[in-house]
Every structure is written in C-alpha cells, then in structure tokens.
Enzyme design. Structure first.
Site, PDB file in Angstrom:
ATOM      1  CD  GLU A  21      -2.709  -1.371   2.276  1.00 46.43           C
ATOM      2  OE1 GLU A  21      -3.619  -0.663   2.469  1.00 46.43           O
ATOM      3  OE2 GLU A  21      -2.210  -1.065   3.367  1.00 46.43           O
ATOM      4  CE  LYS A  98      -6.737   2.105   2.637  1.00 47.23           C
ATOM      5  NZ  LYS A  98      -5.483   1.099   3.058  1.00 47.23           N
TER       6      LYS A  98
END
Length: 120
Positions: A21, A98
């Site tokens: 990420e 997200k």
C-alpha cells in the site's frame, strides 16, 4: 446552528499497514461535515463570517498526503486541524473511505467515521 458539508473529496495516496500500500497507493474519498453558527453569514453574505469550504478541502488534502497506517489516525488529524484553524466550527464529522481495499474479497470500500465536538 447550521451544517456545511464537503463531500466526495477524491485523493490518491498511500495509507495502510501493508508495504504494498505504501508503494502502490490507492484511491480514497473524504467527506467532511461541520456544524457552526451560520446566522451571521446568512445575513452578512460575507465569507469572513462563515466556514470556508475551500479551507476544509485544503486541510483534508494536506493531511491525506501524510502517510498513516490507520484511517482513524488521518481522520483525527483532519478533525484536530479543523478545530485548531477554524474557530467557528463547533462539531465535526469526518469520513475516510478506502476505495477497493486489498482485503482479499470483492469489497467496494471500507469507511471509518470520526465525530468530535469543540472542547471548551
């Protein structure tokens, strides 16, 4: 008391606990809702008498640019800055989403919501 909302602030950044990420990043959405006394600005028609949503957007973008492992952490930073920089705000709610999180399933988004009130 009145409400100002800034919805669907889209930001590509790199929050998360996974190393991937940090490298790849992903898309996020931020929604802000603040409560403030809007009576004066409703009468005066003056930007100085209200909560400037351009300022709210700027805070969200700047804080989202700082990497955090947890969405809760970045949301708290956004709330803290709003209270520190905009005295008219009495309450605030921040949602950080997200989009397409890497959690091993077909999940559209994960969302955290933090709400706080101005401390005396």
């Amino acid at each position: 008391m009145g409400i100002i909302r800034v919805n669907n602030i889209r930001i590509y950044t790199n929050h998360g606990c996974l190393e991937e990420e940090a490298k790849i990043g992903s898309e996020y959405r931020v929604d802000i809702e603040v409560q403030a006394d809007l009576q004066k600005s409703a009468e005066s028609d003056a930007l100085a008498d209200t909560v400037d949503y351009v300022h709210l957007n700027k805070i969200a973008k700047e804080e989202m640019a700082i990497r955090s492992k947890l969405l809760e952490h970045v949301a708290k930073r956004i709330l803290d800055r709003i209270f520190n920089e905009i005295p008219l705000v009495e309450e605030g709610t921040i949602s950080v989403s997200k989009i397409n999180p890497p959690i091993g399933g077909n999940v559209e988004e994960v969302v955290i919501v933090l709400k706080d009130v101005r401390k005396s």
